[in-house]
Structures are given as structure tokens and as C-alpha cells.
Write an enzyme that holds these catalytic residues in place. Structure first.
Site, PDB file in Angstrom:
ATOM      1  N   ASP A 160       0.785  -1.243   0.000  1.00 21.01           N
ATOM      2  CA  ASP A 160       0.000   0.000   0.000  1.00 21.01           C
ATOM      3  C   ASP A 160       0.820   1.298   0.000  1.00 21.01           C
ATOM      4  O   ASP A 160       0.501   2.242   0.741  1.00 21.01           O
ATOM      5  CB  ASP A 160      -0.955   0.026   1.220  1.00 21.01           C
ATOM      6  CG  ASP A 160      -1.991  -1.094   1.191  1.00 21.01           C
ATOM      7  OD1 ASP A 160      -1.948  -1.914   0.257  1.00 21.01           O
ATOM      8  OD2 ASP A 160      -2.836  -1.144   2.104  1.00 21.01           O
ATOM      9  N   ASP A 175      -4.597  -0.748  -1.622  1.00 19.75           N
ATOM     10  CA  ASP A 175      -5.885  -0.621  -0.968  1.00 19.75           C
ATOM     11  C   ASP A 175      -6.805  -0.044  -2.049  1.00 19.75           C
ATOM     12  O   ASP A 175      -6.431   0.919  -2.737  1.00 19.75           O
ATOM     13  CB  ASP A 175      -5.711   0.366   0.202  1.00 19.75           C
ATOM     14  CG  ASP A 175      -6.592   0.064   1.390  1.00 19.75           C
ATOM     15  OD1 ASP A 175      -6.880  -1.116   1.659  1.00 19.75           O
ATOM     16  OD2 ASP A 175      -7.000   1.037   2.070  1.00 19.75           O
ATOM     17  N   HIS A 179     -10.689   0.759  -2.540  1.00 15.91           N
ATOM     18  CA  HIS A 179     -12.051   0.801  -2.009  1.00 15.91           C
ATOM     19  C   HIS A 179     -13.060   1.396  -2.982  1.00 15.91           C
ATOM     20  O   HIS A 179     -12.722   2.260  -3.796  1.00 15.91           O
ATOM     21  CB  HIS A 179     -12.082   1.644  -0.729  1.00 15.91           C
ATOM     22  CG  HIS A 179     -11.242   1.105   0.384  1.00 15.91           C
ATOM     23  ND1 HIS A 179     -11.301  -0.207   0.806  1.00 15.91           N
ATOM     24  CD2 HIS A 179     -10.321   1.708   1.190  1.00 15.91           C
ATOM     25  CE1 HIS A 179     -10.455  -0.377   1.813  1.00 15.91           C
ATOM     26  NE2 HIS A 179      -9.846   0.769   2.056  1.00 15.91           N
ATOM     27  N   HIS A 193     -17.345   2.947   0.610  1.00 15.11           N
ATOM     28  CA  HIS A 193     -16.867   1.799   1.388  1.00 15.11           C
ATOM     29  C   HIS A 193     -17.253   1.875   2.864  1.00 15.11           C
ATOM     30  O   HIS A 193     -17.237   2.957   3.474  1.00 15.11           O
ATOM     31  CB  HIS A 193     -15.345   1.674   1.254  1.00 15.11           C
ATOM     32  CG  HIS A 193     -14.830   0.339   1.672  1.00 15.11           C
ATOM     33  ND1 HIS A 193     -14.220   0.116   2.877  1.00 15.11           N
ATOM     34  CD2 HIS A 193     -14.888  -0.856   1.040  1.00 15.11           C
ATOM     35  CE1 HIS A 193     -13.897  -1.169   2.956  1.00 15.11           C
ATOM     36  NE2 HIS A 193     -14.290  -1.781   1.854  1.00 15.11           N
ATOM     37  N   HIS A 222     -10.415   7.153   1.564  1.00 17.75           N
ATOM     38  CA  HIS A 222      -9.062   6.950   1.039  1.00 17.75           C
ATOM     39  C   HIS A 222      -9.057   5.842  -0.007  1.00 17.75           C
ATOM     40  O   HIS A 222      -9.921   4.971  -0.008  1.00 17.75           O
ATOM     41  CB  HIS A 222      -8.092   6.596   2.180  1.00 17.75           C
ATOM     42  CG  HIS A 222      -8.405   5.279   2.837  1.00 17.75           C
ATOM     43  ND1 HIS A 222      -9.381   5.130   3.792  1.00 17.75           N
ATOM     44  CD2 HIS A 222      -7.895   4.041   2.631  1.00 17.75           C
ATOM     45  CE1 HIS A 222      -9.454   3.867   4.164  1.00 17.75           C
ATOM     46  NE2 HIS A 222      -8.566   3.173   3.469  1.00 17.75           N
ATOM     47  N   LYS A 237      -7.091  -4.917  -2.898  1.00 15.73           N
ATOM     48  CA  LYS A 237      -7.850  -5.475  -1.779  1.00 15.73           C
ATOM     49  C   LYS A 237      -8.749  -4.411  -1.171  1.00 15.73           C
ATOM     50  O   LYS A 237      -8.498  -3.216  -1.327  1.00 15.73           O
ATOM     51  CB  LYS A 237      -6.879  -6.004  -0.716  1.00 15.73           C
ATOM     52  CG  LYS A 237      -5.997  -4.891  -0.171  1.00 15.73           C
ATOM     53  CD  LYS A 237      -4.950  -5.382   0.774  1.00 15.73           C
ATOM     54  CE  LYS A 237      -4.086  -4.261   1.274  1.00 15.73           C
ATOM     55  NZ  LYS A 237      -4.797  -3.191   2.009  1.00 15.73           N
ATOM     56  N   CYS A 296      -1.989  -2.570   7.593  1.00 15.11           N
ATOM     57  CA  CYS A 296      -1.919  -3.503   6.465  1.00 15.11           C
ATOM     58  C   CYS A 296      -0.651  -4.345   6.440  1.00 15.11           C
ATOM     59  O   CYS A 296      -0.694  -5.512   6.036  1.00 15.11           O
ATOM     60  CB  CYS A 296      -2.149  -2.743   5.163  1.00 15.11           C
ATOM     61  SG  CYS A 296      -3.856  -2.142   5.067  1.00 15.11           S
TER      62      CYS A 296
HETATM   63  C1  VGL Z   1      -4.622   0.915   5.756  1.00 15.36           C
HETATM   64  C2  VGL Z   1      -6.114   1.874   7.188  1.00 15.36           C
HETATM   65  C3  VGL Z   1      -7.117   1.745   6.252  1.00 15.36           C
HETATM   66  C4  VGL Z   1      -3.204   0.478   5.507  1.00 15.36           C
HETATM   67  C5  VGL Z   1      -5.606   0.764   4.812  1.00 15.36           C
HETATM   68  O1  VGL Z   1      -2.788   0.384   4.323  1.00 15.36           O
HETATM   69  O2  VGL Z   1      -2.493   0.203   6.493  1.00 15.36           O
HETATM   70  N1  VGL Z   1      -4.877   1.461   6.939  1.00 15.36           N
HETATM   71  N2  VGL Z   1      -6.849   1.180   5.075  1.00 15.36           N
HETATM   72 ZN    ZN Z   2      -8.326   1.136   3.553  1.00 15.91          ZN
END
Ligand code: VGL
Ligand code: ZN
Length: 246
Positions: free
Chosen positions: A49, A87, A89, A93, A122, A147, A192
Site C-alpha cells: 500500500d 488498498d 475501495h 466503502h 481513502h 484489496k 496492512c
Molecule cells: C490501511 C487503514 C485503512 C493500511 C488501509 O494500508 O495500512 N490502513 N486502510
Molecule cells: Zn483502507
């Protein structure tokens, strides 16, 4: 984990030293950091990510998230197998605070699958914020796993969604490629990266987090808790200097 226990993890010398006297040159080499891990054909680097939303200026910025990009590029050059994650979404979401009346970012709600932290919007599919950070330069990466694309279910983990049932397909891919050990770096260490490392262990892979090539969010002690959980699950914790880089 302190320096000497980290070294023990690297070599297994901890168990050895308990019963067999360790030649002093091993001790010296360990202390000097001259014994290094050389990534091989059965290792993969998972770059988690590293997206615009998670670096300064982004909607869910992780402190220092931009600092790790050159190091990740450098590490990746020493891995023949590299997988990137995003990530990814939907705009509506379930993990977004904006989708829940009178809820603010970083509060929690209870969903079918458990407690969910609510985040600022995000990494919406197809937006600039969801793109990999421009400085990421890993042309030989072989797979990008996206994901968190099911509206109703979050997925911190690159292996398994938050319902703890739905697979992303990454475990099958890695097995198919005969990879048995994954090294993880990226964002965020305590979400993550940690969830992916823990699930890597669940699926039977060795897992090692490269600490200085990752940055955490650290929400209510989440960073310390994540390291605790990973230690318990026998996720390794190293620094990039523990790798033999090309
Ligand atoms: C993440 C919070 C929400 C991450 C992703 O990549 O760690 N954290 N979505
Ligand atoms: Zn996320």
C-alpha cells in the site's frame, strides 16, 4: 525486539547457543552485522500500500510514509520476486466514516465481522489517491494485488479480507510460484503490513517485516500491539541492513 534477539532470529543461533558453545567468530560476525540474509528464488518482497493517500498530502497520511520510497526501491532490486498491493475501495466503502451518520474518522463501529475502525475516505478505485506513489520504481514487480474492493468488507490483509474468510488469492499465487518466505514493507506497519504478515504465517509462509522500510499510523497504541502480535506469531523483525542488498 533488541538487537541481539533480532540477530538470534536471523540465524537460529539462540536455540543453538543454549546447548552448544557458539564459536566466537559467529558471535562477532552477528554483532558486526556481517551475516546477512540473501533473498533467493523462494522469497518474495511484498510492498504494501505505498499509495498517494498514505503519504504526506494524502487523505490518510502516515507520518514519514514518503521517506521509505527510495529504500523500498533499493530493497526491491535485490528480490527477483516482488508483489505490490493497493488498498482499493469503492467510493461508498463501509470503512469510511463518511458512510456512517454522526461518526468521525478514527472512531469505531461494530460490524458483522467485528470492530471496524472508521477512516477518512481513502484509496478510492481509479482515483489519484489510490495510485502507487510516483517515486515507486519497481518495474520487475510481477503482481499487483488489490484489496478492500468489496463495499461491505474491509481488508487490511493482502491475504484475507476482514470477514476472515474471503481470500484475495495471494496465498494461492505464492504457493503456485513456490515461494515460502515473504518479506514485508510499506504502509502502514500496524495495519496492512502487520495484518498481512500475520496472515502470511496463518497460510504457512515464513514472514519477516523490514522495519525501517515501513511506517506506522499508531492509533491508540496500535503500533506496539502489532509488534507484540507479530512476535507471538513468529513474524521476524529486521532492518534493511540485515539484508544482503545488491
Ligand atoms: C490501511 C487503514 C485503512 C493500511 C488501509 O494500508 O495500512 N490502513 N486502510
Ligand atoms: Zn483502507
Amino acid at each position: 525486539m533488541n538487537d541481539s534477539s533480532r540477530r538470534r532470529f536471523l540465524t537460529g543461533a539462540g536455540t543453538l547457543a543454549a546447548s552448544v558453545a557458539m564459536p566466537s567468530w559467529i558471535g562477532q560476525a552477528l554483532a558486526a552485522g556481517s551475516i546477512k540474509i540473501k533473498p533467493g528464488a523462494h522469497d518474495a518482497l511484498l510492498v504494501i500500500d505505498v499509495q498517494n493517500c498514505f503519504v504526506p498530502g494524502g487523505s490518510l497520511a502516515v507520518k514519514g510514509g514518503d521517506e521509505i520510497v527510495p529504500l523500498i526501491n533499493r530493497i526491491a532490486r535485490s528480490f527477483e520476486n516482488v508483489v505490490l498491493t493497493q488498498d482499493w475501495h469503492t467510493a461508498d466503502h463501509v470503512s469510511f466514516a463518511s458512510q456512517h451518520d454522526s461518526k468521525k474518522p478514527f472512531e469505531t463501529i461494530d460490524l458483522d465481522y467485528g470492530t471496524q475502525v472508521l477512516w477518512p475516505d481513502h484509496c478510492v478505485q481509479g482515483t489519484q489517491g489510490a495510485e502507487l506513489v510516483g517515486g515507486i520504481d519497481i518495474p520487475h514487480a510481477q503482481l499487483i494485488i488489490r484489496k478492500g474492493f468489496h463495499r461491505e468488507v474491509d481488508s487490511y490483509s493482502a491475504f484475507l479480507e476482514a470477514d476472515r474468510k474471503t481470500e484475495t488469492g495471494l496465498a494461492g499465487y505464492l504457493r503456485g510460484r513456490r515461494i515460502d518466505r515473504v518479506f514485508l514493507c510499506g504502509l502502514a506497519t500496524d495495519y496492512c503490513v502487520a495484518w498481512s504478515a500475520l496472515d502470511a504465517r496463518k497460510f504457512g509462509f515464513q514472514a519477516v517485516v523490514i522495519e525501517d522500510a515501513s511506517r506506522g499510523i499508531d492509533l491508540n497504541g496500535s503500533l506496539a500491539a502489532a509488534w507484540q502480535d507479530m512476535k507471538k506469531a513468529r513474524v521476524g523483525r529486521i532492518k534493511s541492513t540485515d539484508l544482503q542488498l545488491a
